[in-house]
Design an enzyme around this catalytic site. Structure first.
Site, PDB file in Angstrom:
ATOM      1  N   SER A 156      41.509  37.307  45.602  1.00 49.75           N
ATOM      2  CA  SER A 156      40.171  36.910  46.029  1.00 49.75           C
ATOM      3  C   SER A 156      39.957  35.410  45.771  1.00 49.75           C
ATOM      4  O   SER A 156      40.774  34.590  46.179  1.00 49.75           O
ATOM      5  CB  SER A 156      39.147  37.772  45.274  1.00 49.75           C
ATOM      6  OG  SER A 156      37.887  37.665  45.835  1.00 49.75           O
ATOM      7  N   ARG A 226      24.999  42.188  41.279  1.00 52.75           N
ATOM      8  CA  ARG A 226      26.240  42.904  41.003  1.00 52.75           C
ATOM      9  C   ARG A 226      26.320  44.210  41.795  1.00 52.75           C
ATOM     10  O   ARG A 226      27.379  44.586  42.292  1.00 52.75           O
ATOM     11  CB  ARG A 226      26.347  43.194  39.500  1.00 52.75           C
ATOM     12  CG  ARG A 226      27.625  43.892  39.103  1.00 52.75           C
ATOM     13  CD  ARG A 226      28.833  43.080  39.485  1.00 52.75           C
ATOM     14  NE  ARG A 226      30.066  43.659  38.964  1.00 52.75           N
ATOM     15  CZ  ARG A 226      31.259  43.132  39.137  1.00 52.75           C
ATOM     16  NH1 ARG A 226      31.396  42.007  39.806  1.00 52.75           N
ATOM     17  NH2 ARG A 226      32.316  43.706  38.636  1.00 52.75           N
ATOM     18  N   ASP A 321      40.341  46.701  52.717  1.00 51.52           N
ATOM     19  CA  ASP A 321      39.490  45.609  52.218  1.00 51.52           C
ATOM     20  C   ASP A 321      38.655  45.069  53.375  1.00 51.52           C
ATOM     21  O   ASP A 321      39.192  44.465  54.297  1.00 51.52           O
ATOM     22  CB  ASP A 321      40.387  44.517  51.625  1.00 51.52           C
ATOM     23  CG  ASP A 321      39.597  43.368  51.008  1.00 51.52           C
ATOM     24  OD1 ASP A 321      38.366  43.305  51.171  1.00 51.52           O
ATOM     25  OD2 ASP A 321      40.235  42.528  50.349  1.00 51.52           O
ATOM     26  N   HIS A 354      38.462  45.934  48.566  1.00 53.35           N
ATOM     27  CA  HIS A 354      38.819  44.623  48.025  1.00 53.35           C
ATOM     28  C   HIS A 354      39.365  44.707  46.597  1.00 53.35           C
ATOM     29  O   HIS A 354      40.302  44.007  46.232  1.00 53.35           O
ATOM     30  CB  HIS A 354      37.580  43.726  48.070  1.00 53.35           C
ATOM     31  CG  HIS A 354      37.827  42.316  47.648  1.00 53.35           C
ATOM     32  ND1 HIS A 354      38.772  41.511  48.262  1.00 53.35           N
ATOM     33  CD2 HIS A 354      37.275  41.558  46.674  1.00 53.35           C
ATOM     34  CE1 HIS A 354      38.763  40.322  47.678  1.00 53.35           C
ATOM     35  NE2 HIS A 354      37.875  40.319  46.709  1.00 53.35           N
ATOM     36  N   ASP A 355      38.763  45.553  45.779  1.00 53.81           N
ATOM     37  CA  ASP A 355      39.163  45.654  44.380  1.00 53.81           C
ATOM     38  C   ASP A 355      40.574  46.216  44.192  1.00 53.81           C
ATOM     39  O   ASP A 355      41.072  46.268  43.061  1.00 53.81           O
ATOM     40  CB  ASP A 355      38.166  46.505  43.584  1.00 53.81           C
ATOM     41  CG  ASP A 355      37.043  45.650  43.014  1.00 53.81           C
ATOM     42  OD1 ASP A 355      37.112  44.417  43.158  1.00 53.81           O
ATOM     43  OD2 ASP A 355      36.094  46.210  42.435  1.00 53.81           O
TER      44      ASP A 355
END
Lengths: 408, 196
Positions: A156, A226, A321, A354-355
Site C-alpha cells: 500500500s 477508521r 483488492d 487490500h489487507d
C-alpha cells in the site's frame, strides 16, 4: 523467559536516531531537527549489502516483527513476513523498520513537543510526503552505515515509498518490492480519504488539531475514519462471509443501537484504533497518499517518471483488492516494462481485499521468498538454511495447500 | 519443460543481447536458458501461479497475465523476438495472439504439437482422439482446445499476414525432412510481419 516460536525474531527493542540537519520538505517547510524510532532484525553483513528496509502503510510503525518486553503478546505488524526462515529471512538479511515522520509511535510527529514553542506541534506539524519520508529514511540508512539497500519493500503506502526510493536514490537500492500499491490514488481513493479527514476535523474535540493542550482527542472522528477505511480494506465477499446479515438478538430490535454483527465489528475496530492512534497523524498519512504521484513531475507520463530507476522490481497485487486493484499494479508494471526495467509481477488470488498484503497466504509468501533468494544470491547474502516459514507454521506441515489458492 | 532440441533450434535463431518476450513462459526455463547462453534481456508471461513461482525461482522477469486479453502491457516494437512455445494450441483466439506478437515484436517464433503427425491421424482413423507424448491429455481434460496441423498453421500465417522465415518440423530430437506434416510431431515456425 518466553519461548521463541519457530520463525520469530523474538524479543526486540526500539532504537532512536536524532537528526540535527534540517530536512527541507516538499511542502516548502523545514523540520529543523527530528527523531526517528526504528527497529532492526538480523545482522548487517561485513559488505553491508544485505539491508532490507520495510516501509509502513497508513497505520503502521517501526514495530515490524517480534515483540516488546512490556507486551509479549503484541507481535509486529509484518511478523508473518519477517523472521528467521520467513520470506524475509533474518538469517540472511538485516531488516530495518521505522516509524515515519508525522507518525504517532515515537518518531517526530504532531504530538511531539516543538522545541521552539514548548507545546506539541499539533496543527503546525508540516504536511510530509512520500518523497520526504524517503529522504528521511535515506538519512537513517546513512546513520546505520548502509550505502545501498538490497531491498526496500512495503504494501500500500509502504509500496509507494519503496517505489519512490528507486526514483530518488537509483544508485542506493538494488530491488524494490511493491505490494498492493498504485502509481497514484484514484479519484475514489481521494474521496474516501477526504470523508475520513472530514470525520476527524468535524469532531468538536479536534480543536483545529491542537487538542493535546485540551487534554482531549477526537476519538469519535478518528473512530469513524477508521470504520470507513476498514470497509475499504476488505473485500465485500470476505465481509459477507464473515458477518453476513447476522444480528445480535433473535429478531430485529427496531432501534439504532448495535444490531448487525458487522456494526459491532466495525465499532469495535474503530474504538480500538482511536485509543492508540493520533488523529493528526491520520490526517497527515492520508494526505501523503493523496499527494503521491511521481508522474506529476513528468507531465503525467508515469513511464517517464520511473525511467530513472535502476532497481529490479517485484510488483504484487491481490485479485480481491478493490482499494488498490490489480489494474493499478499493472500500470506500474507497464511503465517499468516500457523502460526496460527488470520486473516481475505476481497477481495473487486472495479473497481478503487490500489487507491481504498483511495476511498469511502461502503462495504470496513463497513468491516473495523466491524473489528474495535471488536477491540474496546477487548481494552475497547466502542461501536459505531452513525451510520457508509462513505465518509461524512450517511449510512442510501445510500439506492441505492447493495450487494457486490460499492455505486452508 | 522445453525439449533440448527445440531449445537449441530457437536459440540458434536469436542473436546475442536480443530483447525477447516469451509468452506462456511456464517455469521460465527457456528464457533462463536464453539469458544464460545468448545474453538476452526480456520477460516471460505466464498465468498459472505455480509456474509464475517457478519462473521467479529461475530468476527470470515473469509477468503474471492472461494472454487471452492481449499484450497491452507491451509497447509496439518493444522486442526483437516474441516466442510462443507450445501455447498456441491452448488459446481461445490463436489468430489474435499472432497479430499481437507482430505488433510488439520484430520476429515471432511459434512451436506447437502437430496434429497431422501420423500417430494422431491413425488414432482418428481408429475412431479415437489421439493421446500421445506430444498430446498427453484425454479429450475431456485437455487444455489444448485449438489443435492444428503444420499445413493449417501455414494457412493461418497467410491469413493474418505474416511472412514465414523458417519452418521446421521436429520429431524425437531431430528435424523431419521427409513428409514433415505426417512424420513430425512438433512444428516450429519463425516469421515476421509482411512488408508493405
Amino acid at each position: 523467559m518466553t519461548e521463541i516460536p519457530v520463525g520469530s525474531v523474538g524479543e526486540v527493542a526500539p532504537q532512536r536516531a536524532g537528526f540535527l540537519e534540517p530536512l527541507i520538505l516538499k511542502a516548502g517547510k523545514t523540520l529543523a531537527s527530528y527523531e526517528l524510532v526504528y527497529e532492526t532484525y538480523g545482522t548487517l553483513n561485513a559488505a553491508r549489502s544485505n539491508a532490507v528496509l520495510v516501509c509502513h502503510a497508513l497505520s503502521g510503525n517501526h514495530h515490524v516483527a517480534g515483540w516488546h518486553a512490556d507486551s509479549p503478546r503484541k507481535l509486529g505488524w509484518w511478523d508473518n513476513m519477517v523472521g528467521p526462515g520467513k520470506a524475509i529471512d533474518t538469517d540472511r538479511f538485516f531488516v530495518i523498520g521505522l516509524n515515519n515522520l508525522g507518525g504517532c509511535h515515537g518518531s517526530t510527529g504532531p504530538a511531539t513537543i516543538d522545541r521552539s514553542t514548548g507545546q506539541p506541534y499539533g496543527a503546525s506539524f508540516p504536511l510530509v510526503t512520500v518523497e520526504d519520508w524517503v529522504a528521511s529514511q535515506a538519512r537513517l540508512m546513512d546513520r546505520l552505515g548502509i550505502e545501498r539497500l538490497a531491498v526496500a519493500m512495503g504494501g500500500s503506502l509502504g509500496g509507494m515509498q519503496a517505489l519512490q526510493w528507486t526514483l530518488d536514490y537509483p544508485d542506493r537500492i538494488a530491488h524494490a518490492i511493491v505490494v498492493a500499491a498504485a502509481p497514484k490514488l484514484s479519484t475514489q481513493n481521494i474521496a474516501f480519504n477526504d470523508v475520513a479527514r472530514q470525520a476527524i476535523v468535524s469532531d468538536p474535540d479536534f480543536h483545529g488539531g491542537n487538542f493535546y493542550a485540551m487534554k482531549t482527542f477526537p476519538a469519535r472522528g478518528l473512530k469513524l475514519a477508521r470504520m470507513l477505511g476498514h470497509i475499504t480494506y476488505l473485500s465485500e465477499d470476505l465481509l459477507g462471509e464473515k458477518f453476513g446479515r447476522d444480528i445480535k438478538g433473535a429478531d430485529y430490535g427496531f432501534h439504532y443501537e448495535v444490531e448487525f454483527e458487522i456494526e459491532s465489528y466495525l465499532r469495535y475496530q474503530g474504538d480500538k484504533f482511536a485509543q492508540v492512534f493520533d488523529a493528526n497523524t491520520y490526517l497527515i498519512m492520508t494526505k501523503a497518499l493523496d499527494y503521491f504521484d511521481p508522474a506529476r513531475e513528468t507531465g503525467g507520463d508515469f513511464a517517464k517518471a520511473v525511467s530513472a530507476a535502476k532497481a529490479g522490481f517485484l510488483v504484487a497485487s491481490f485479485t480481491s483488492d478493490w482499494r488498490f486493484p490489480p489494474e493499478r499494479s499493472r500500470e506500474i508494471v507497464k511503465a517499468l516494462v516500457k523502460g526496460g526495467k527488470n520486473v516481475t509481477y505476481a497477481e495473487i488470488d486472495a479473497p481478503h481485499g487490500h489487507d491481504a498484503f498483511l495476511l498469511d497466504d502461502v503462495h504470496y509468501h513463497r513468491v516473495i521468498a523466491s524473489y528474495m533468494d535471488n536477491v540474496a544470491a546477487e548481494v552475497g547474502a547466502g542461501a536459505r538454511t531452513r525451510p520457508l516459514v509462513v505465518g509461524g507454521t512450517e511449510l512442510e506441515e501445510m500439506k492441505g495447500y492447493a495450487a494457486g489458492g490460499k492455505a486452508k | 519443460m522445453t525439449p533440448r532440441f527445440e531449445f537449441e533450434l530457437i536459440a540458434s535463431w536469436i542473436p546475442q543481447g536480443a530483447r525477447v518476450l516469451d509468452l506462456g513462459c511456464g517455469d521460465g526455463e527457456l528464457l533462463a536458458g536464453l539469458m544464460a547462453t545468448r545474453g538476452v534481456k526480456g520477460y516471460g508471461v505466464e498465468i498459472d501461479p505455480d509456474r509464475v513461482l517457478a519462473a521467479v525461482g529461475h530468476g527470470v522477469n515473469v509477468i503474471q497475465m492472461d494472454l487471452e486479453s492481449g499484450l497491452s502491457t507491451f509497447e509496439d516494437d518493444a522486442f526483437d523476438f516474441v516466442i510462443l512455445s507450445q501455447t498456441l494450441q491452448a488459446m481461445r483466439r490463436s489468430d489474435l495472439i499472432l497479430k499481437e506478437m507482430m505488433r510488439v515484436g520484430r520476429e515471432g517464433i511459434v512451436t506447437f504439437p502437430n496434429f497431422g503427425y501420423w500417430r494422431h491421424r491413425l488414432a482418428i482413423l481408429r475412431g479415437r482422439m489421439p493421446v500421445s507424448e506430444a498430446l498427453p491429455y484425454q479429450w475431456f481434460d485437455t487444455p489444448n482446445i485449438h489443435l492444428c496441423t503444420v499445413k493449417d498453421f501455414e494457412e493461418l500465417c497467410i491469413q493474418v499476414g505474416v511472412e514465414i522465415l523458417d519452418e521446421r518440423v521436429l520429431h524425437e530430437g531431430g528435424i523431419v525432412e521427409t513428409l514433415p506434416n505426417l512424420l513430425g510431431s512438433l512444428g516450429v515456425f519463425r516469421f515476421r510481419r509482411k512488408k508493405g
